[in-house]
Structures are given as C-alpha cells and as structure tokens.
Write a protein that holds these residues in place. Structure first.
Motif, mmCIF file in Angstrom:
data_model
loop_
_atom_site.group_PDB
_atom_site.id
_atom_site.type_symbol
_atom_site.label_atom_id
_atom_site.label_comp_id
_atom_site.label_asym_id
_atom_site.label_seq_id
_atom_site.Cartn_x
_atom_site.Cartn_y
_atom_site.Cartn_z
ATOM 1 N N ILE A 199 0.840 -1.208 0.000
ATOM 2 C CA ILE A 199 0.000 0.000 0.000
ATOM 3 C C ILE A 199 0.873 1.256 0.000
ATOM 4 O O ILE A 199 0.608 2.207 -0.735
ATOM 5 C CB ILE A 199 -0.945 -0.003 1.215
ATOM 6 C CG1 ILE A 199 -2.009 -1.096 1.055
ATOM 7 C CG2 ILE A 199 -1.608 1.359 1.385
ATOM 8 C CD1 ILE A 199 -2.913 -1.249 2.264
ATOM 9 N N SER A 200 1.930 1.223 0.807
ATOM 10 C CA SER A 200 2.833 2.384 0.880
ATOM 11 C C SER A 200 3.487 2.667 -0.473
ATOM 12 O O SER A 200 3.568 3.821 -0.908
ATOM 13 C CB SER A 200 3.915 2.142 1.939
ATOM 14 O OG SER A 200 3.332 1.960 3.214
ATOM 15 N N ILE A 201 3.950 1.608 -1.136
ATOM 16 C CA ILE A 201 4.605 1.775 -2.430
ATOM 17 C C ILE A 201 3.622 2.294 -3.472
ATOM 18 O O ILE A 201 3.942 3.165 -4.291
ATOM 19 C CB ILE A 201 5.224 0.441 -2.903
ATOM 20 C CG1 ILE A 201 6.363 0.017 -1.968
ATOM 21 C CG2 ILE A 201 5.726 0.563 -4.339
ATOM 22 C CD1 ILE A 201 7.532 0.978 -1.939
ATOM 23 N N MET A 202 2.381 1.768 -3.435
ATOM 24 C CA MET A 202 1.379 2.205 -4.405
ATOM 25 C C MET A 202 0.992 3.670 -4.198
ATOM 26 O O MET A 202 0.788 4.413 -5.153
ATOM 27 C CB MET A 202 0.138 1.319 -4.311
ATOM 28 C CG MET A 202 0.289 -0.072 -4.930
ATOM 29 S SD MET A 202 0.607 0.011 -6.725
ATOM 30 C CE MET A 202 2.376 -0.140 -6.777
ATOM 31 N N ILE A 203 0.903 4.081 -2.954
ATOM 32 C CA ILE A 203 0.605 5.496 -2.670
ATOM 33 C C ILE A 203 1.749 6.375 -3.169
ATOM 34 O O ILE A 203 1.530 7.436 -3.763
ATOM 35 C CB ILE A 203 0.360 5.713 -1.160
ATOM 36 C CG1 ILE A 203 -0.957 5.029 -0.751
ATOM 37 C CG2 ILE A 203 0.314 7.200 -0.835
ATOM 38 C CD1 ILE A 203 -1.222 5.065 0.734
ATOM 39 N N LEU A 204 2.996 5.918 -2.939
ATOM 40 C CA LEU A 204 4.163 6.638 -3.449
ATOM 41 C C LEU A 204 4.111 6.733 -4.970
ATOM 42 O O LEU A 204 4.385 7.792 -5.545
ATOM 43 C CB LEU A 204 5.452 5.927 -3.012
ATOM 44 C CG LEU A 204 6.764 6.506 -3.581
ATOM 45 C CD1 LEU A 204 6.990 7.925 -3.069
ATOM 46 C CD2 LEU A 204 7.945 5.596 -3.222
ATOM 47 N N ALA A 205 3.724 5.625 -5.615
ATOM 48 C CA ALA A 205 3.649 5.591 -7.076
ATOM 49 C C ALA A 205 2.603 6.578 -7.593
ATOM 50 O O ALA A 205 2.832 7.294 -8.576
ATOM 51 C CB ALA A 205 3.315 4.181 -7.553
ATOM 52 N N ILE A 206 1.454 6.612 -6.932
ATOM 53 C CA ILE A 206 0.387 7.528 -7.347
ATOM 54 C C ILE A 206 0.851 8.979 -7.224
ATOM 55 O O ILE A 206 0.599 9.805 -8.106
ATOM 56 C CB ILE A 206 -0.895 7.284 -6.515
ATOM 57 C CG1 ILE A 206 -1.489 5.924 -6.862
ATOM 58 C CG2 ILE A 206 -1.917 8.386 -6.751
ATOM 59 C CD1 ILE A 206 -2.602 5.476 -5.923
ATOM 60 N N LEU A 207 1.560 9.275 -6.137
ATOM 61 C CA LEU A 207 2.042 10.640 -5.924
ATOM 62 C C LEU A 207 3.102 11.034 -6.954
ATOM 63 O O LEU A 207 3.037 12.120 -7.542
ATOM 64 C CB LEU A 207 2.608 10.783 -4.506
ATOM 65 C CG LEU A 207 1.600 10.686 -3.356
ATOM 66 C CD1 LEU A 207 2.325 10.706 -2.016
ATOM 67 C CD2 LEU A 207 0.600 11.835 -3.433
ATOM 68 N N VAL A 208 4.078 10.143 -7.194
ATOM 69 C CA VAL A 208 5.167 10.459 -8.127
ATOM 70 C C VAL A 208 4.645 10.522 -9.562
ATOM 71 O O VAL A 208 4.903 11.488 -10.295
ATOM 72 C CB VAL A 208 6.303 9.424 -8.014
ATOM 73 C CG1 VAL A 208 7.353 9.661 -9.114
ATOM 74 C CG2 VAL A 208 6.963 9.505 -6.646
ATOM 75 N N ASP A 209 3.888 9.475 -9.962
ATOM 76 C CA ASP A 209 3.352 9.466 -11.321
ATOM 77 C C ASP A 209 2.356 10.601 -11.531
ATOM 78 O O ASP A 209 2.274 11.181 -12.618
ATOM 79 C CB ASP A 209 2.679 8.118 -11.629
ATOM 80 C CG ASP A 209 3.685 7.023 -11.914
ATOM 81 O OD1 ASP A 209 4.717 7.321 -12.522
ATOM 82 O OD2 ASP A 209 3.436 5.864 -11.527
ATOM 83 N N GLY A 210 1.594 10.914 -10.489
ATOM 84 C CA GLY A 210 0.654 12.029 -10.575
ATOM 85 C C GLY A 210 1.376 13.355 -10.771
ATOM 86 O O GLY A 210 0.948 14.200 -11.559
ATOM 87 N N PHE A 211 2.494 13.527 -10.050
ATOM 88 C CA PHE A 211 3.300 14.746 -10.200
ATOM 89 C C PHE A 211 3.838 14.865 -11.625
ATOM 90 O O PHE A 211 3.785 15.938 -12.243
ATOM 91 C CB PHE A 211 4.460 14.735 -9.205
ATOM 92 C CG PHE A 211 5.478 15.812 -9.439
ATOM 93 C CD1 PHE A 211 5.236 17.118 -9.033
ATOM 94 C CD2 PHE A 211 6.681 15.522 -10.083
ATOM 95 C CE1 PHE A 211 6.170 18.122 -9.265
ATOM 96 C CE2 PHE A 211 7.623 16.515 -10.315
ATOM 97 C CZ PHE A 211 7.362 17.817 -9.901
#
Length: 332
Positions: A117-129
């Motif tokens: 979950i932590s990695i996926m949230i990080l991915a959403i934030l980075v890819d979203g940016f």
C-alpha cells in the motif's frame, strides 16, 4: 553534447528519473510480497523509465542543427526514438498480460500488505506529479492560457498538438497513475475479501492499458515519421501571420509539414501590384523573418507572386459579388 542535452524535452527527463526511483521501490516490494499487481506496475515503471530516458536523448538529438548531409535537419529522429519506446511498451504489455492470466488461473496470496500500500501510494504521488508536469508542458507548447484545474481539460483537448516526447510522457504517466491506483485497489480488495483472483485481474487490466498506450503512440509517431501535415490550428496561426503583413494580399499555396516538434513551412504569397523585384524580395524576407520569430517554426521556404485578384485563402472563402455572397472553394 551538453548543450544538446539542455534542449532535451524536460518532461521526459523528469519522468525518467521519477520512474527509475519507482521501479526500484516497486521491484523490492514485489519481490518481498509476491504480489502480481505489484510485479505488473514494476514492469510498467521500468518500461517508462527506459522509454522516457531514451526519448529524452532522442528529443535532444532532434535539436541538432541541419548539416550538408542532412539539410532537412533531425526533427523526425524523435519520432523514431518514440517508436522504439513503443516496442518496449509492447513487450512489457505482453509480459504483464501473461502474468495476469497466470494469476487468474492460479490465484496466490501476497504478504506485506502495508508495504504494498505504501509503495502504491508513493507511485500515485510520483506518477501524478509527472502527469501534472506533462499537462503543464502541453498547455505551454500549445500556447493555451489555461490555469488551475483548467490545465487538465486543456491538456486532454490539445495533447495531439504537443511534441512527441510530451505526448509519450502524458500517455504513459496517465496509464501509470491509473495503473497504480488500480493495483492499489486490487491488492487491498484481494487481501480484505480473500478473492486473490482480483490480483490477477488487476494485473491483466494494467497490461491491457499498456497495449492501448503502445497502439496510440505507435500510430501517432508512424505518421510523424512519414511526415504529417500541421494541425489546422497551427495552419491558421501561420496563415494569419503571413496575411498580417500590409503588402500581402493573399496566400496562393501553403504547405506545413511537422518535423518532430517543429514545423517546416512552404508557401507562395501574393503581393500588391506595382512592386519592383527588389521591393518584393524585401517583403518576402520580412514575412519570412516574422514567421521565424515563432519558436515552433524550424524553417521557411517562400515564393512571391503578383496578385491575380482571385481569392484563394482561406481555402473556402466568402467573396461578396454585387452585394451577394458567393462561396468559392479553392485548393492549395
């Protein structure tokens, strides 16, 4: 070489760095947890990082000045680099779909839910940016004045007018952000319900999204590599610039070819009657120099004609004749 790299597409350079970090983080999480959806997004991030780095160098190379051997310049090189990137995306899509199908046939539980979950949230934030950065780049390249949430609407509307590297980053990170969100939902639902087949379904859907991206980018960049006409909005903008000169009365012919992120303009313009050849040449160079002030235009080839008193631009013009309107269709 350093000067060329400075001219490379900024969106693809930032995206390459961001996805490299994500690929490493996701790969560790996938190895520890055994999650299929995490494995799929790891491949996706790895493909994105490789592609965007590749395209960044391609975009920089496309800025190289024309040479005697390559007088038309290197604008289309970036289309070739993007097509190679499409091949990589296609391979990753195949591997992801294959992994998803295997997980559907043989569902497996994953471990370390909080890590995933932590990695996926990080991915959403980075890819979203990165996605927001690409949206802003599209707005900048298409000269839109959109701000705030209007950037989202304008980026979807004008993505076809953006440079090939920017389009690649936009589409890839749109799918990356969606894929990360989909993977997060799949992982959480699989753990909460015990329906581990959801992990495989999520993986399969991410693979299908990659196929869609590969197909779209492949079509767009094949057209660019062959040589594609400029969009109408660009054609109108260039025509307006030409006709804004006080001594130009009409455009006889106008052909605009997209070369990478720039445009090659070929035109015959009609001038008022009575100019000497020397004066007509001065007007031609004045119009050419005005066009070249547009940073999207790479080069201009222009011929001059004396007016024939027949309106040919725009291609379908309304001409008033004896108080009535007559629509005359002409060709360039």
């Amino acid at each position: 070489m350093i000067e060329l790299l400075k001219k490379g597409n900024k969106s693809s350079g930032i995206a390459a760095l961001g996805n490299t970090v994500l690929a490493i983080a996701k790969g560790i999480a996938a190895a520890v947890s055994g999650s299929g959806a995490m494995f799929a997004t790891t491949l996706h991030s790895a493909a994105d990082a490789l592609n965007q780095a590749f395209v960044f160098f391609g975009s920089a190379l496309s800025e190289k000045e024309p040479t005697k051997r390559f007088p038309a310049g290197f604008g289309r090189v970036v289309n070739l680099f993007v097509l190679v990137a499409v091949i990589v995306v296609s391979i990753m899509a195949y591997e992801t779909i294959l992994k998803g199908w295997k997980l559907i046939q043989n569902p497996q539980s994953s471990t370390n839910l909080l890590l995933n979950i932590s990695i996926m949230i990080l991915a959403i934030l980075v890819d979203g940016f990165i996605l927001i950065k690409a949206m802003k780049e599209i707005v900048h390249e298409t000269r839109s004045e959109a701000k705030g949430f209007g950037i989202v609407k304008e980026s979807f509307k004008n993505v076809g007018l953006a440079a090939p590297p920017t389009r690649l980053v936009f589409y890839e990170d749109l799918i990356a952000t969606s894929g990360a969100l989909l993977a997060l939902i799949s992982i959480v639902l699989a753990d909460l319900t015990g329906a581990y087949i959801l992990d495989g379904i999520g993986t399969l859907l991410i693979g299908i999204l990659l196929v869609v991206v590969a197909f779209k980018l492949g079509i767009d960049n094949t057209r660019g590599l062959i040589g594609v006409a400029a969009p109408k909005v660009v054609e109108d903008r260039i025509a307006d610039t030409i006709l804004s000169d006080q001594d130009v009365v009409d455009i006889k012919e106008l052909r605009i070819l997209q070369e990478g992120r720039r445009y090659h303009v070929e035109s015959y313009i009609e001038l008022k009657e009575g100019f000497t050849l020397a004066d007509a040449d001065d007007i031609k160079y004045r119009v050419r120099d005005k066009l070249l002030e547009d940073t999207d235009i790479g080069d201009v080839t222009m011929g001059i004609l004396e007016t024939d008193h027949v309106k040919t631009w725009p291609k379908e013009a309304e001409i008033e004749v004896n108080g009535t309107e007559d629509k005359t269709e002409t060709t360039r």
